[in-house]
Design a protein around this motif. Sequence first.
Motif, PDB file in Angstrom:
ATOM      1  N   ASN B  93     -41.839   6.158 -31.394  1.00  0.00           N
ATOM      2  CA  ASN B  93     -40.482   5.885 -30.933  1.00  0.00           C
ATOM      3  C   ASN B  93     -39.446   6.241 -31.991  1.00  0.00           C
ATOM      4  OD1 ASN B  93     -41.030   5.038 -28.370  1.00  0.00           O
ATOM      5  ND2 ASN B  93     -41.359   2.915 -28.974  1.00  0.00           N
ATOM      6  N   ALA B  94     -39.799   5.980 -33.256  1.00  0.00           N
ATOM      7  CA  ALA B  94     -38.848   6.312 -34.324  1.00  0.00           C
ATOM      8  C   ALA B  94     -38.626   7.824 -34.352  1.00  0.00           C
ATOM      9  CB  ALA B  94     -39.362   5.820 -35.664  1.00  0.00           C
ATOM     10  N   ALA B  95     -39.720   8.582 -34.232  1.00  0.00           N
ATOM     11  CA  ALA B  95     -39.576  10.036 -34.231  1.00  0.00           C
ATOM     12  C   ALA B  95     -38.746  10.483 -33.038  1.00  0.00           C
ATOM     13  CB  ALA B  95     -40.952  10.687 -34.193  1.00  0.00           C
ATOM     14  N   LEU B  96     -39.048   9.891 -31.879  1.00  0.00           N
ATOM     15  CA  LEU B  96     -38.310  10.224 -30.662  1.00  0.00           C
ATOM     16  C   LEU B  96     -36.818   9.941 -30.831  1.00  0.00           C
ATOM     17  CD1 LEU B  96     -38.564  10.910 -27.570  1.00  0.00           C
ATOM     18  CD2 LEU B  96     -38.662   8.463 -27.198  1.00  0.00           C
ATOM     19  N   MET B  97     -36.527   8.737 -31.359  1.00  0.00           N
ATOM     20  CA  MET B  97     -35.125   8.349 -31.525  1.00  0.00           C
ATOM     21  C   MET B  97     -34.421   9.256 -32.533  1.00  0.00           C
ATOM     22  SD  MET B  97     -34.010   6.274 -29.580  1.00  0.00           S
ATOM     23  CE  MET B  97     -32.422   6.334 -30.367  1.00  0.00           C
ATOM     24  N   LEU B  98     -35.179   9.652 -33.566  1.00  0.00           N
ATOM     25  CA  LEU B  98     -34.594  10.507 -34.586  1.00  0.00           C
ATOM     26  C   LEU B  98     -34.165  11.833 -33.969  1.00  0.00           C
ATOM     27  CD1 LEU B  98     -34.076  10.216 -37.537  1.00  0.00           C
ATOM     28  CD2 LEU B  98     -36.190  11.422 -38.008  1.00  0.00           C
ATOM     29  N   VAL B  99     -35.079  12.438 -33.215  1.00  0.00           N
ATOM     30  CA  VAL B  99     -34.763  13.711 -32.561  1.00  0.00           C
ATOM     31  C   VAL B  99     -33.589  13.529 -31.621  1.00  0.00           C
ATOM     32  CG1 VAL B  99     -35.632  15.459 -30.998  1.00  0.00           C
ATOM     33  CG2 VAL B  99     -37.102  14.533 -32.771  1.00  0.00           C
ATOM     34  N   LEU B 100     -33.668  12.469 -30.795  1.00  0.00           N
ATOM     35  CA  LEU B 100     -32.602  12.257 -29.811  1.00  0.00           C
ATOM     36  C   LEU B 100     -31.259  12.054 -30.498  1.00  0.00           C
ATOM     37  CD1 LEU B 100     -34.168   9.971 -27.081  1.00  0.00           C
ATOM     38  CD2 LEU B 100     -33.393  12.312 -26.858  1.00  0.00           C
ATOM     39  N   SER B 101     -31.246  11.241 -31.554  1.00  0.00           N
ATOM     40  CA  SER B 101     -29.934  10.935 -32.142  1.00  0.00           C
ATOM     41  C   SER B 101     -29.372  12.135 -32.896  1.00  0.00           C
ATOM     42  CB  SER B 101     -30.010   9.701 -33.040  1.00  0.00           C
ATOM     43  OG  SER B 101     -31.116   9.764 -33.877  1.00  0.00           O
ATOM     44  N   LEU B 102     -30.263  12.936 -33.502  1.00  0.00           N
ATOM     45  CA  LEU B 102     -29.753  14.149 -34.158  1.00  0.00           C
ATOM     46  C   LEU B 102     -29.177  15.118 -33.138  1.00  0.00           C
ATOM     47  CD1 LEU B 102     -32.388  14.787 -36.949  1.00  0.00           C
ATOM     48  CD2 LEU B 102     -30.033  14.008 -37.174  1.00  0.00           C
ATOM     49  N   CYS B 104     -28.082  14.341 -30.234  1.00  0.00           N
ATOM     50  CA  CYS B 104     -26.874  13.705 -29.702  1.00  0.00           C
ATOM     51  C   CYS B 104     -25.697  13.971 -30.642  1.00  0.00           C
ATOM     52  CB  CYS B 104     -27.104  12.216 -29.542  1.00  0.00           C
ATOM     53  SG  CYS B 104     -25.715  11.334 -28.874  1.00  0.00           S
ATOM     54  N   PHE B 105     -25.957  13.825 -31.949  1.00  0.00           N
ATOM     55  CA  PHE B 105     -24.893  14.066 -32.930  1.00  0.00           C
ATOM     56  C   PHE B 105     -24.414  15.508 -32.849  1.00  0.00           C
ATOM     57  CE2 PHE B 105     -23.941  15.071 -37.535  1.00  0.00           C
ATOM     58  CZ  PHE B 105     -22.634  14.629 -37.450  1.00  0.00           C
ATOM     59  N   GLY B 106     -25.385  16.433 -32.782  1.00  0.00           N
ATOM     60  CA  GLY B 106     -25.010  17.838 -32.716  1.00  0.00           C
ATOM     61  C   GLY B 106     -24.155  18.142 -31.499  1.00  0.00           C
ATOM     62  N   PHE B 107     -24.630  17.714 -30.372  1.00  0.00           N
ATOM     63  CA  PHE B 107     -23.935  18.002 -29.128  1.00  0.00           C
ATOM     64  C   PHE B 107     -22.557  17.332 -29.115  1.00  0.00           C
ATOM     65  CE2 PHE B 107     -23.732  17.593 -24.348  1.00  0.00           C
ATOM     66  CZ  PHE B 107     -23.523  18.942 -24.150  1.00  0.00           C
ATOM     67  N   TYR B 108     -22.556  16.099 -29.575  1.00  0.00           N
ATOM     68  CA  TYR B 108     -21.344  15.301 -29.636  1.00  0.00           C
ATOM     69  C   TYR B 108     -20.308  15.991 -30.531  1.00  0.00           C
ATOM     70  CZ  TYR B 108     -19.121  10.645 -29.647  1.00  0.00           C
ATOM     71  OH  TYR B 108     -18.302   9.589 -29.478  1.00  0.00           O
ATOM     72  N   ALA B 109     -20.808  16.498 -31.684  1.00  0.00           N
ATOM     73  CA  ALA B 109     -19.895  17.150 -32.628  1.00  0.00           C
ATOM     74  C   ALA B 109     -19.305  18.419 -32.017  1.00  0.00           C
ATOM     75  CB  ALA B 109     -20.634  17.474 -33.920  1.00  0.00           C
ATOM     76  N   PHE B 122     -23.932  10.372 -43.322  1.00  0.00           N
ATOM     77  CA  PHE B 122     -24.004  10.090 -41.889  1.00  0.00           C
ATOM     78  C   PHE B 122     -25.430  10.300 -41.393  1.00  0.00           C
ATOM     79  CE2 PHE B 122     -23.130  10.753 -37.374  1.00  0.00           C
ATOM     80  CZ  PHE B 122     -22.254   9.714 -37.154  1.00  0.00           C
ATOM     81  N   LEU B 123     -26.094  11.345 -41.921  1.00  0.00           N
ATOM     82  CA  LEU B 123     -27.473  11.593 -41.501  1.00  0.00           C
ATOM     83  C   LEU B 123     -28.390  10.467 -41.965  1.00  0.00           C
ATOM     84  CD1 LEU B 123     -27.826  15.434 -41.957  1.00  0.00           C
ATOM     85  CD2 LEU B 123     -27.436  14.115 -39.887  1.00  0.00           C
ATOM     86  N   VAL B 124     -28.151   9.970 -43.183  1.00  0.00           N
ATOM     87  CA  VAL B 124     -28.941   8.827 -43.650  1.00  0.00           C
ATOM     88  C   VAL B 124     -28.769   7.652 -42.702  1.00  0.00           C
ATOM     89  CG1 VAL B 124     -29.181   7.125 -45.492  1.00  0.00           C
ATOM     90  CG2 VAL B 124     -28.866   9.520 -46.060  1.00  0.00           C
ATOM     91  N   THR B 125     -27.511   7.411 -42.293  1.00  0.00           N
ATOM     92  CA  THR B 125     -27.253   6.322 -41.357  1.00  0.00           C
ATOM     93  C   THR B 125     -28.024   6.527 -40.066  1.00  0.00           C
ATOM     94  OG1 THR B 125     -25.027   6.358 -42.237  1.00  0.00           O
ATOM     95  CG2 THR B 125     -25.421   4.978 -40.334  1.00  0.00           C
ATOM     96  N   ILE B 126     -28.026   7.779 -39.584  1.00  0.00           N
ATOM     97  CA  ILE B 126     -28.725   8.053 -38.334  1.00  0.00           C
ATOM     98  C   ILE B 126     -30.219   7.772 -38.480  1.00  0.00           C
ATOM     99  CG2 ILE B 126     -29.475   9.909 -36.808  1.00  0.00           C
ATOM    100  CD1 ILE B 126     -26.774  11.084 -36.950  1.00  0.00           C
ATOM    101  N   VAL B 127     -30.782   8.173 -39.629  1.00  0.00           N
ATOM    102  CA  VAL B 127     -32.217   7.929 -39.838  1.00  0.00           C
ATOM    103  C   VAL B 127     -32.503   6.433 -39.822  1.00  0.00           C
ATOM    104  CG1 VAL B 127     -34.091   8.106 -41.493  1.00  0.00           C
ATOM    105  CG2 VAL B 127     -32.602  10.055 -41.113  1.00  0.00           C
ATOM    106  N   GLY B 129     -30.744   4.126 -38.491  1.00  0.00           N
ATOM    107  CA  GLY B 129     -30.509   3.605 -37.148  1.00  0.00           C
ATOM    108  C   GLY B 129     -31.672   3.907 -36.230  1.00  0.00           C
ATOM    109  N   ALA B 130     -32.189   5.123 -36.307  1.00  0.00           N
ATOM    110  CA  ALA B 130     -33.291   5.500 -35.420  1.00  0.00           C
ATOM    111  C   ALA B 130     -34.503   4.612 -35.688  1.00  0.00           C
ATOM    112  CB  ALA B 130     -33.656   6.966 -35.630  1.00  0.00           C
ATOM    113  N   ILE B 131     -34.798   4.402 -36.971  1.00  0.00           N
ATOM    114  CA  ILE B 131     -35.960   3.566 -37.301  1.00  0.00           C
ATOM    115  C   ILE B 131     -35.725   2.129 -36.818  1.00  0.00           C
ATOM    116  CG2 ILE B 131     -37.363   2.651 -39.166  1.00  0.00           C
ATOM    117  CD1 ILE B 131     -36.639   5.167 -40.749  1.00  0.00           C
TER     118      ILE B 131
END
Lengths: 221, 213
Positions: B93-102, B104-109, B122-127, B129-131
């Motif tokens: 799930n952590a790996a899944l969330m990591l991919v999804l949130s990255l 999401c960030f890319g698309f969002y940006a 920001f990437l550290v925060t995302i990591v 958060g995903a975990i």
Amino acid sequence: MKLTWWKWLTIALLLYTVVMGMLSEVPRLAILNETIRNLYFHVPMWFGMILILLVSVVYSIKYLRNPLTRNDIIAYESAKVGILFGVLGIITGMEWARFTWGEFWSNDPKQNASAIGLLIYFAYLILRGSFQDHQQRARISAVYNVFAFAALIPLLFILPRLTDSLHPGNGGNPGFNSYDLDSRLRAVFYPAVIGWTLLGVWVVHLRTRLEVLKQRFYENA
Amino acid sequence: MQKDFVLEWRQKYAFNGMLLYVGSTVFICYLSFSLRFGGLEVPVWNALYWIILLFTAVNAIAKGFAQESRGRLLYYYSVVSPQGVILAKMVYNAALMLVLSLLCFGFYAIVIGNPVQDVGMFLVTIVLGAIGFASSLTMISGIAAKAANTGTLMAVLSFPVMVPMLLMLMKMSKNAIDGLDPSVSLDEALVLLAINMIVVTVSYILFPYLWRS
């Protein structure tokens, strides 16, 4: 009416709290004025809530180690009493905030944290409601109870300390352990904490006896 | 445990669905916000990003246990220890969330604009958060999957538990967006790590009891 010694103690302590809490001398502080008496009613609610929820968690763990119905009942009933204390704590806090901060709800970190804490335990009640099977309900809600308590600890004890708050004890506001909690306040405050907590234990005790009797009744009927 | 991870990986058909979910949510946000205001304030941008992620996480991870068939659960039960299952699920799930949130960030940006000044932080925060999302939601989805109304229960149980984490994350990412020095966010990062540790430990201890039923 036969009562054990600690029930008499509860009655005595609460009578003492109410009478002395209303009549005794309190330090005059700016803004707080007479509302400082809320210390005897609002703060013990949170102490009582934490202690009784701790009882609930302990019995949940006991249930997981040794699945007796009695352990589950105690865990459930004490969670309910803990919630009651939490609700009373929030109400007394809001009432106090109305007169000192100007608003019932001023988006203060402590208010928010306690509201979220209550949400966690309301979720516990919902979770219990959504099972048919007794044993499964008991086991899974015990698991959630321990989990929720672990999540509650950072919420109540770590987060508010990281952010500024209007609440006494935070951000340079006149606090709890500082100079103004003088001996006159302590003389009523400590008995109040013990008294209210004992009252909670008493309620849990009664409810548990009632539930155990009910179960026995249904089993025999 | 390795085997369990492979088994998890095999059911990644849900993954494409989640990608589309993230994409369309971001796009809906874009349409509903930008048309009116022509751009987002920084706090709104930040809050919106984490709320999208929160809902994505709840949806993505809720599937973890609910989708398993009874037979397969029995199979896991006989093959691996419960600790292995929960750890594998968390890692997956952590790996899944990591991919999804990255993503999401890319698309969002791209779609809404990128006000982030300190991208590394920001990437550290995302990591983190995903975990964090993965570890706390895995346990809760395990609990919710046992009950009758899984969907509602998942949201009701998880939101209050997630709030402390979410607040810390928002604060950290706000610092990163404003380009503040990383040392400012150190407190939040430590608290997040501590919360993660607590959640993982508690899940590790409790999961065997959940698994048995």
